[in-house]
Design an enzyme around this catalytic site. Structure first.
Site, PDB file in Angstrom:
ATOM      1  N   GLU A 178      14.043  -9.280 -35.079  1.00 45.06           N
ATOM      2  CA  GLU A 178      13.206  -9.011 -33.919  1.00 45.06           C
ATOM      3  C   GLU A 178      13.515  -9.956 -32.763  1.00 45.06           C
ATOM      4  O   GLU A 178      13.812  -9.533 -31.642  1.00 45.06           O
ATOM      5  CB  GLU A 178      11.768  -9.229 -34.383  1.00 45.06           C
ATOM      6  CG  GLU A 178      10.726  -8.929 -33.377  1.00 45.06           C
ATOM      7  CD  GLU A 178       9.343  -9.017 -34.006  1.00 45.06           C
ATOM      8  OE1 GLU A 178       8.457  -9.568 -33.360  1.00 45.06           O
ATOM      9  OE2 GLU A 178       9.142  -8.535 -35.143  1.00 45.06           O
ATOM     10  N   ASP A 232       9.793 -15.065 -37.995  1.00 43.42           N
ATOM     11  CA  ASP A 232       8.362 -15.353 -37.875  1.00 43.42           C
ATOM     12  C   ASP A 232       8.137 -16.694 -37.178  1.00 43.42           C
ATOM     13  O   ASP A 232       7.355 -16.801 -36.238  1.00 43.42           O
ATOM     14  CB  ASP A 232       7.704 -15.370 -39.268  1.00 43.42           C
ATOM     15  CG  ASP A 232       7.846 -14.021 -39.955  1.00 43.42           C
ATOM     16  OD1 ASP A 232       7.689 -12.998 -39.277  1.00 43.42           O
ATOM     17  OD2 ASP A 232       8.137 -13.992 -41.163  1.00 43.42           O
TER      18      ASP A 232
HETATM   19  O1  TRH Z   1      15.757 -14.205 -39.074  1.00 39.03           O
HETATM   20  P1  TRH Z   1      15.433 -12.800 -38.840  1.00 39.03           P
HETATM   21  O2  TRH Z   1      16.095 -11.835 -39.698  1.00 39.03           O
HETATM   22  O3  TRH Z   1      13.882 -12.620 -38.920  1.00 39.03           O
HETATM   23  C1  TRH Z   1      13.300 -11.444 -39.500  1.00 39.03           C
HETATM   24  C2  TRH Z   1      12.680 -10.591 -38.428  1.00 39.03           C
HETATM   25  O4  TRH Z   1      11.959 -11.274 -37.466  1.00 39.03           O
HETATM   26  C3  TRH Z   1      11.751  -9.589 -39.073  1.00 39.03           C
HETATM   27  O5  TRH Z   1      11.038  -8.903 -38.060  1.00 39.03           O
HETATM   28  C4  TRH Z   1      10.790 -10.300 -39.989  1.00 39.03           C
HETATM   29  O6  TRH Z   1       9.932  -9.458 -40.568  1.00 39.03           O
HETATM   30  C5  TRH Z   1      11.608 -10.977 -41.067  1.00 39.03           C
HETATM   31  O7  TRH Z   1      12.432 -11.949 -40.473  1.00 39.03           O
HETATM   32  C6  TRH Z   1      10.739 -11.648 -42.117  1.00 39.03           C
HETATM   33  O8  TRH Z   1      15.825 -12.376 -37.336  1.00 39.03           O
HETATM   34  P2  TRH Z   1      15.213 -12.784 -35.912  1.00 39.03           P
HETATM   35  O9  TRH Z   1      13.855 -12.180 -35.734  1.00 39.03           O
HETATM   36  O10 TRH Z   1      16.213 -12.457 -34.926  1.00 39.03           O
HETATM   37  O11 TRH Z   1      15.030 -14.352 -35.970  1.00 39.03           O
HETATM   38  C7  TRH Z   1      16.105 -15.231 -35.990  1.00 39.03           C
HETATM   39  C8  TRH Z   1      15.728 -16.515 -35.289  1.00 39.03           C
HETATM   40  O12 TRH Z   1      16.721 -17.487 -35.572  1.00 39.03           O
HETATM   41  C9  TRH Z   1      15.657 -16.370 -33.785  1.00 39.03           C
HETATM   42  O13 TRH Z   1      14.554 -17.098 -33.288  1.00 39.03           O
HETATM   43  C10 TRH Z   1      16.957 -16.982 -33.306  1.00 39.03           C
HETATM   44  C11 TRH Z   1      17.166 -18.041 -34.345  1.00 39.03           C
HETATM   45  N1  TRH Z   1      18.565 -18.497 -34.519  1.00 39.03           N
HETATM   46  C12 TRH Z   1      18.855 -19.815 -34.243  1.00 39.03           C
HETATM   47  O14 TRH Z   1      17.955 -20.575 -33.818  1.00 39.03           O
HETATM   48  N2  TRH Z   1      20.138 -20.257 -34.420  1.00 39.03           N
HETATM   49  C13 TRH Z   1      21.145 -19.448 -34.852  1.00 39.03           C
HETATM   50  O15 TRH Z   1      22.302 -19.920 -34.984  1.00 39.03           O
HETATM   51  C14 TRH Z   1      20.832 -18.084 -35.118  1.00 39.03           C
HETATM   52  C15 TRH Z   1      21.922 -17.160 -35.581  1.00 39.03           C
HETATM   53  C16 TRH Z   1      19.537 -17.648 -34.954  1.00 39.03           C
END
Ligand code: TRH
Length: 391
Positions: free
Chosen positions: A280, A24
């Site tokens: 996402e 989010d």
């Molecule tokens: O963290 P998420 O599982 O977020 C989820 C989904 O968005 C889902 O749709 C939502 O409903 C739920 O949360 C509540 O996965 P997502 O969306 O890939 O977000 C991860 C974020 O973290 C992305 O912006 C990339 C970032 N990230 C880093 O900045 N550093 C890292 O080392 C990693 C692994 C990820």
């Protein structure tokens, strides 16, 4: 005839409530930053959990009520907050529900702010029919519009900074070796797989690690700190894993990485041969990385996420030759617990056989997505059209 003058929409308030994880705030931050950089907008980003924000953007100071970051004013969204005059455009990220007092203040502006509910991304076909629909407020003279990201021109598009593909191309050409070095890794040996793993807990993990353990080519698995680590530790037979830990079993070398900033995580996706992503935002970033990906959808009740999975698989594999498509579909399904999917040993044999085809397809897919306008441009156009209707 006098021309109607539409007031410029320079100010934006984006509200984000962190439910769990990082998606989010990750999406809200990307949107805020691009609006400021690319559209010259004055953006306030209201976040109710700055500690979560700090994980993806380490220079955020969670104790501050207000701070400037990359041209965006980041504000702590607290129950006692006072936002002052609402902005020209108000974005409620993922139906997070705006503070009542703020909504009441929105009515005092004439015309009222354009109010957008930014929805979750899905490749499902119903999205196009719902994108842009109005929802009048039950009591107040305000209308909220549903804005759906998506993969077609009938939707709001995907977040993509204007210079993203250029930065990625430059990195791939010049900076990959330095990136590996910065992570303490030598350049890959011929045939080696470098794979990143960002995942929720997953019952298919052990059989996947078994397959890599027995793989004919070396596999280096890069795991940023997170929810999957205890399962990796179990499989390795160690009590726990922490950033910078490393272990080798057969052909598999596991390296635990510190959780990276969002920008560094992008670079990891660009550098790897294959990325396991979740939710996402990382899924979209892996597609922009032009590398093959395995997606773990955010688990929902009654396996509703399987529809999302099928929808993305359908468009991603539509122009992929059958053998490679079967490998990709089988792996995504197994990774998401779809009954009847092939086991990971069979899936991995498929990846090895289809490596070049799947790699080439990821490049084609990225180029195809890049033909569509990005989400920020689409959103600004949408907002302008709503404002011109309102004046
Ligand atoms: O963290 P998420 O599982 O977020 C989820 C989904 O968005 C889902 O749709 C939502 O409903 C739920 O949360 C509540 O996965 P997502 O969306 O890939 O977000 C991860 C974020 O973290 C992305 O912006 C990339 C970032 N990230 C880093 O900045 N550093 C890292 O080392 C990693 C692994 C990820």
């Amino acid at each position: 005839m006098k021309q109607m003058v539409v007031p410029a929409m320079r100010t934006w308030d984006i509200f984000c409530s962190v439910i769990d994880n990082y998606g989010d705030v990750g999406v809200s931050w990307r949107l805020a930053r691009s609006l400021a950089h690319e559209q010259g907008a004055q953006v306030r980003l209201w976040v109710d959990d700055l500690t979560a924000f700090q994980r993806i953007r380490p220079d955020i100071r969670p104790e501050r009520a207000q701070q400037s970051c990359d041209g965006v004013t980041v504000c702590a969204w607290r129950p006692d907050m006072s936002a002052g005059r609402p902005a020209d455009v108000v974005v409620e990220a993922f139906g997070c529900t705006l503070p009542e007092a703020y909504v009441a203040d929105m009515v005092t502006r004439s015309p009222p702010p354009v109010w957008i509910n930014l929805e979750y991304l899905s490749a499902e076909t119903w999205v196009a029919a719902h994108h842009g629909l109005p929802s009048p407020h039950p009591r107040l003279p305000l209308t909220k519009y549903f804005f759906f990201p998506g993969y077609t021109e009938q939707t709001g598009g995907l977040l993509r900074e204007r210079d993203l593909l250029m930065r990625r191309a430059h990195f791939v050409q010049h900076d990959v070796a330095a990136h590996w070095q910065s992570l303490g890794l030598p350049p890959p040996v011929p045939g080696e797989w470098r794979i990143s793993l960002f995942a929720y807990e997953n019952p298919a993990l052990a059989e996947l690690l078994d397959a890599w353990h027995a793989s004919a080519e070396p596999v280096t698995l890069l795991v940023p700190e997170g929810r999957i680590l205890p399962q990796v530790a179990d499989w390795l037979g160690v009590p726990g894993l922490h950033a910078c830990d490393a272990a080798r079993r057969g052909a598999l070398e596991v390296r635990v990485l510190p959780f990276a900033s969002q920008d560094d995580y992008d670079r990891l996706l660009w550098a790897c041969d294959l990325n396991f992503v979740r939710g996402e935002d990382s899924c979209v970033r892996a597609q922009w990385a032009a590398r093959p990906l395995v997606w773990q959808a955010y688990p929902q009740a009654a396996a509703a996420h399987h529809d999302k999975l099928d929808a993305l698989l359908a468009i991603y594999t539509a122009s992929l030759e059958s053998a490679a498509a079967q490998v990709l579909i089988g792996t995504w399904q197994r990774w998401n617990g779809v009954p009847g999917a092939p086991d990971m040993a069979a899936c991995w044999a498929g990846w090895r056989a289809q490596r070049d085809v799947l790699g080439a397809h990821a490049t084609v897919w990225q180029a195809r997505l890049a033909d569509h306008p990005g989400l920020v441009d689409t959103l600004v156009k949408f907002v302008e059209s709503k404002r011109s209707q309102a004046v």
